[in-house]
Write a protein that holds these residues in place. Structure first.
Motif, PDB file in Angstrom:
ATOM      1  N   GLN A  41      94.026  21.269 -40.298  1.00 18.31           N
ATOM      2  CA  GLN A  41      94.236  22.600 -39.752  1.00 18.31           C
ATOM      3  C   GLN A  41      95.569  23.190 -40.167  1.00 18.31           C
ATOM      4  OE1 GLN A  41      91.754  24.122 -37.949  1.00 18.31           O
ATOM      5  NE2 GLN A  41      90.583  22.271 -38.472  1.00 18.31           N
ATOM      6  N   GLU A  42      96.355  22.440 -40.927  1.00 21.57           N
ATOM      7  CA  GLU A  42      97.703  22.875 -41.262  1.00 21.57           C
ATOM      8  C   GLU A  42      97.808  23.276 -42.735  1.00 21.57           C
ATOM      9  OE1 GLU A  42      99.814  23.212 -38.942  1.00 21.57           O
ATOM     10  OE2 GLU A  42      98.901  22.044 -37.334  1.00 21.57           O
ATOM     11  N   GLN A  43      98.755  24.153 -43.022  1.00 21.58           N
ATOM     12  CA  GLN A  43      99.032  24.579 -44.379  1.00 21.58           C
ATOM     13  C   GLN A  43     100.518  24.435 -44.675  1.00 21.58           C
ATOM     14  OE1 GLN A  43      97.453  28.635 -44.520  1.00 21.58           O
ATOM     15  NE2 GLN A  43      95.725  27.896 -45.729  1.00 21.58           N
ATOM     16  N   THR A  44     100.840  24.191 -45.930  1.00 25.68           N
ATOM     17  CA  THR A  44     102.244  24.121 -46.325  1.00 25.68           C
ATOM     18  C   THR A  44     102.393  24.623 -47.746  1.00 25.68           C
ATOM     19  OG1 THR A  44     104.204  22.712 -46.458  1.00 25.68           O
ATOM     20  CG2 THR A  44     102.142  21.778 -47.273  1.00 25.68           C
ATOM     21  N   VAL A  45     103.600  25.050 -48.056  1.00 25.41           N
ATOM     22  CA  VAL A  45     103.931  25.503 -49.397  1.00 25.41           C
ATOM     23  C   VAL A  45     104.519  24.328 -50.171  1.00 25.41           C
ATOM     24  CG1 VAL A  45     105.468  26.978 -50.744  1.00 25.41           C
ATOM     25  CG2 VAL A  45     104.302  27.889 -48.735  1.00 25.41           C
ATOM     26  N   THR A  46     104.046  24.124 -51.391  1.00 29.47           N
ATOM     27  CA  THR A  46     104.551  23.046 -52.236  1.00 29.47           C
ATOM     28  C   THR A  46     104.784  23.594 -53.634  1.00 29.47           C
ATOM     29  OG1 THR A  46     104.141  20.732 -52.886  1.00 29.47           O
ATOM     30  CG2 THR A  46     102.301  22.256 -53.021  1.00 29.47           C
ATOM     31  N   PRO A  47     105.618  22.962 -54.449  1.00 27.54           N
ATOM     32  CA  PRO A  47     105.844  23.471 -55.809  1.00 27.54           C
ATOM     33  C   PRO A  47     104.545  23.525 -56.609  1.00 27.54           C
ATOM     34  CG  PRO A  47     107.460  21.799 -55.246  1.00 27.54           C
ATOM     35  CD  PRO A  47     106.441  21.781 -54.150  1.00 27.54           C
ATOM     36  N   ASP A  48     104.394  24.565 -57.365  1.00 30.61           N
ATOM     37  CA  ASP A  48     103.251  24.689 -58.263  1.00 30.61           C
ATOM     38  C   ASP A  48     103.672  24.117 -59.617  1.00 30.61           C
ATOM     39  OD1 ASP A  48     101.118  25.353 -59.834  1.00 30.61           O
ATOM     40  OD2 ASP A  48     101.073  27.472 -59.289  1.00 30.61           O
ATOM     41  N   TRP A  49     103.343  22.854 -59.839  1.00 38.55           N
ATOM     42  CA  TRP A  49     103.786  22.172 -61.057  1.00 38.55           C
ATOM     43  C   TRP A  49     103.179  22.784 -62.313  1.00 38.55           C
ATOM     44  CZ3 TRP A  49     107.652  19.900 -59.111  1.00 38.55           C
ATOM     45  CH2 TRP A  49     107.586  19.173 -57.913  1.00 38.55           C
ATOM     46  N   SER A  50     102.087  23.510 -62.183  1.00 37.41           N
ATOM     47  CA  SER A  50     101.469  24.131 -63.347  1.00 37.41           C
ATOM     48  C   SER A  50     102.250  25.355 -63.820  1.00 37.41           C
ATOM     49  CB  SER A  50     100.018  24.545 -63.042  1.00 37.41           C
ATOM     50  OG  SER A  50      99.985  25.600 -62.087  1.00 37.41           O
ATOM     51  N   ARG A  51     103.198  25.816 -62.987  1.00 33.33           N
ATOM     52  CA  ARG A  51     104.027  26.963 -63.362  1.00 33.33           C
ATOM     53  C   ARG A  51     105.517  26.659 -63.357  1.00 33.33           C
ATOM     54  NH1 ARG A  51     103.607  31.622 -59.913  1.00 33.33           N
ATOM     55  NH2 ARG A  51     102.992  30.266 -58.182  1.00 33.33           N
ATOM     56  N   LEU A  52     105.922  25.639 -62.619  1.00 32.20           N
ATOM     57  CA  LEU A  52     107.348  25.321 -62.551  1.00 32.20           C
ATOM     58  C   LEU A  52     107.828  24.712 -63.873  1.00 32.20           C
ATOM     59  CD1 LEU A  52     109.978  25.112 -60.950  1.00 32.20           C
ATOM     60  CD2 LEU A  52     109.220  22.880 -60.121  1.00 32.20           C
ATOM     61  N   SER A  53     108.900  25.256 -64.405  1.00 30.74           N
ATOM     62  CA  SER A  53     109.506  24.749 -65.637  1.00 30.74           C
ATOM     63  C   SER A  53     111.016  24.772 -65.470  1.00 30.74           C
ATOM     64  CB  SER A  53     109.098  25.618 -66.836  1.00 30.74           C
ATOM     65  OG  SER A  53     109.653  26.922 -66.704  1.00 30.74           O
ATOM     66  N   PHE A  54     111.715  24.181 -66.413  1.00 35.21           N
ATOM     67  CA  PHE A  54     113.178  24.245 -66.352  1.00 35.21           C
ATOM     68  C   PHE A  54     113.663  25.682 -66.484  1.00 35.21           C
ATOM     69  CE2 PHE A  54     112.797  19.710 -67.474  1.00 35.21           C
ATOM     70  CZ  PHE A  54     113.674  19.181 -66.538  1.00 35.21           C
ATOM     71  N   ALA A  55     112.885  26.526 -67.140  1.00 38.51           N
ATOM     72  CA  ALA A  55     113.275  27.918 -67.336  1.00 38.51           C
ATOM     73  C   ALA A  55     113.330  28.688 -66.027  1.00 38.51           C
ATOM     74  CB  ALA A  55     112.316  28.602 -68.306  1.00 38.51           C
ATOM     75  N   ASN A  56     112.446  28.368 -65.061  1.00 38.61           N
ATOM     76  CA  ASN A  56     112.488  29.092 -63.789  1.00 38.61           C
ATOM     77  C   ASN A  56     113.057  28.251 -62.646  1.00 38.61           C
ATOM     78  OD1 ASN A  56     110.273  27.425 -63.090  1.00 38.61           O
ATOM     79  ND2 ASN A  56     108.790  28.999 -63.674  1.00 38.61           N
ATOM     80  N   LEU A  57     113.700  27.129 -62.997  1.00 36.06           N
ATOM     81  CA  LEU A  57     114.399  26.342 -61.988  1.00 36.06           C
ATOM     82  C   LEU A  57     115.770  26.972 -61.750  1.00 36.06           C
ATOM     83  CD1 LEU A  57     113.891  23.586 -60.471  1.00 36.06           C
ATOM     84  CD2 LEU A  57     115.381  22.552 -62.186  1.00 36.06           C
TER      85      LEU A  57
END
Length: 429
Positions: A41-57
């Motif tokens: 019943q719960e939701q959470t936000v987690t990193p989207d590894w398919s979009r996260l790169s060093f460029a947007n870190l």
């Protein structure tokens, strides 16, 4: 001398310089791509590894130094870290330029050879080993090679021999390199086979900065040979449903380091606590601003005098997640990275390169904590590590009230920890 911080219930020892002068804020994490996941019943936000790169870190927010290497606030981590720093985590050395191009839609025919800075340090002998395809082609048909030979040896007569054949005929040619040769006039496709050679095939690949490899900073982490672990979302991983602000006596800790394990206590330290599921009830994740612990692997760990902020390797060994800013409403996290070397075995510094602002979690939200069963890194020998009791000296439960007793108590504690606590990465102004 070490300053002391008093809580209402006990005396807490905090080594000088261990608390950074700046704290990453929630607003600085805006560039982290995220995805919503559902657990029951719960939701959470987690990193989207398919979009996260060093460029947007986000960039590092605190200047510092470690083992003679320095970094500045505002510096992107990819300009500081090397392929070797991820050799046993992301395994970036297994990539080749073709895989990077496919993942990032990088146009091979438009990327200059000079942008592949790892090539500059290669000799012809190195290149013959790294790019086997050159065994099939006459050197005269490979323009970067033929031009290099003409530049270095104007009187040399090119034939239809391949590179290995030339080197066999004249071994002195093997020492020629691209170090002082202008590669800006050539693109990656002009050196056949180059894009298919694994990065680890090139000499000194461990020392190459991430920015020395075209397209690597834009490559999504999910596309890495060994991407961040998703095990923190299922199985034995526990996702809490509630966290709360806590400042008081110690309870069960789930934070620490891969060297010492993730149950390092810290009485009186600021932390977040969990109310659910049952496996995490009343467990504490202690703030990395309040506690630094011993870390690192093998020779680098022995040679450094630094430690790392307490936290957890939630998503694998590439980086450490540290709780930084804590308030009654939310907890802010940051990432810390490390330097690694490899000779006879892998050697890594403590996770002290940071902070890099990461995700924030509000009270009542789910928060990934990683595998609770993960323990000490077995590559570290017991002789390298003091016990938890040595690192955290016993504090008397009854605090004397007189000035003389206070002075005596502080002196005793100083003697216990003087040779055992290590200063963290040195912050600079």
């Amino acid at each position: 001398m070490l300053p002391f911080v008093l809580s209402a219930a006990l005396l807490e020892v905090v080594p000088s310089g261990k608390v950074p002068s700046s704290i990453p804020t929630a607003s600085s994490t805006a560039t982290i791509p995220t995805v919503m996941i559902t657990r029951g019943q719960e939701q959470t936000v987690t990193p989207d590894w398919s979009r996260l790169s060093f460029a947007n870190l986000p960039a590092i927010t605190q200047s510092g130094s470690l083992n003679g290497q320095k970094w500045s606030a505002g510096q992107p981590v990819e300009k500081l870290l090397t392929l070797g720093d991820f050799q046993d985590s992301f395994k970036l050395q297994d990539l080749n330029l073709y895989a990077i191009a496919v993942a990032t839609q990088m146009p091979i025919k438009l990327v200059k050879l000079s942008q592949f800075k790892l090539l500059a340090g290669q000799t012809l002998a190195d290149l013959a080993l790294a790019v086997p395809e050159l065994e099939q082609l006459p050197v005269s048909t490979v323009k970067p090679l033929s031009d290099l030979l003409k530049s270095a040896k104007p009187s040399y007569r090119l034939t239809e021999k391949t590179l290995p054949q030339l080197l066999e005929q004249d071994p002195t040619l093997g020492a020629l390199s691209f170090q002082n040769f202008d590669l800006t006039g050539y693109t990656l496709d002009k050196l056949p086979g180059l894009i298919h050679a694994p990065l680890q095939a090139f000499r000194h690949w461990q020392e190459a900065k991430l920015t020395d490899i075209p397209g690597l900073r834009e490559m999504p982490w999910q596309q890495f040979p060994n991407p961040p672990s998703d095990s923190s979302m299922s199985g034995v991983i526990q996702l809490p449903t509630t966290m709360s602000y806590r400042l008081g006596k110690d309870s069960t800790s789930i934070s620490g380091s891969s060297a010492l394990g993730y149950q390092i206590p810290c009485a009186g330290c600021t932390s977040i606590t969990f109310s659910d599921p049952p496996a995490l009830q009343k467990k504490r994740w202690i703030s990395g601003l309040a506690q630094w612990v011993q870390g690192g692997i093998s020779d680098v760990a022995q040679s450094t005098t630094h430690s790392e902020p307490t936290g957890r390797n939630v998503f694998g060994k590439a980086f450490k997640v540290v709780v930084t800013e804590v308030s009654p409403k939310q907890a802010q996290t940051a990432l810390y990275f490390r330097f690694c070397q490899f000779q006879q075995q892998i050697s890594c510094s403590p996770y002290a390169i940071g902070p890099v602002p990461f995700l924030s979690y509000r009270n009542g939200e789910l928060m990934p904590v990683g595998n609770l069963e993960i323990g000490t890194d077995r590559s570290i020998t017991p002789q390298m590590l003091p016990s938890v009791k040595q690192i955290l000296p016993t504090i008397p439960t009854e605090i004397p009230s007189t000035v003389n007793h206070w002075s005596e108590l502080l002196s005793q504690i100083l003697e216990q920890i003087k040779a055992l606590l290590h200063p963290p990465a040195t912050p600079t102004a």
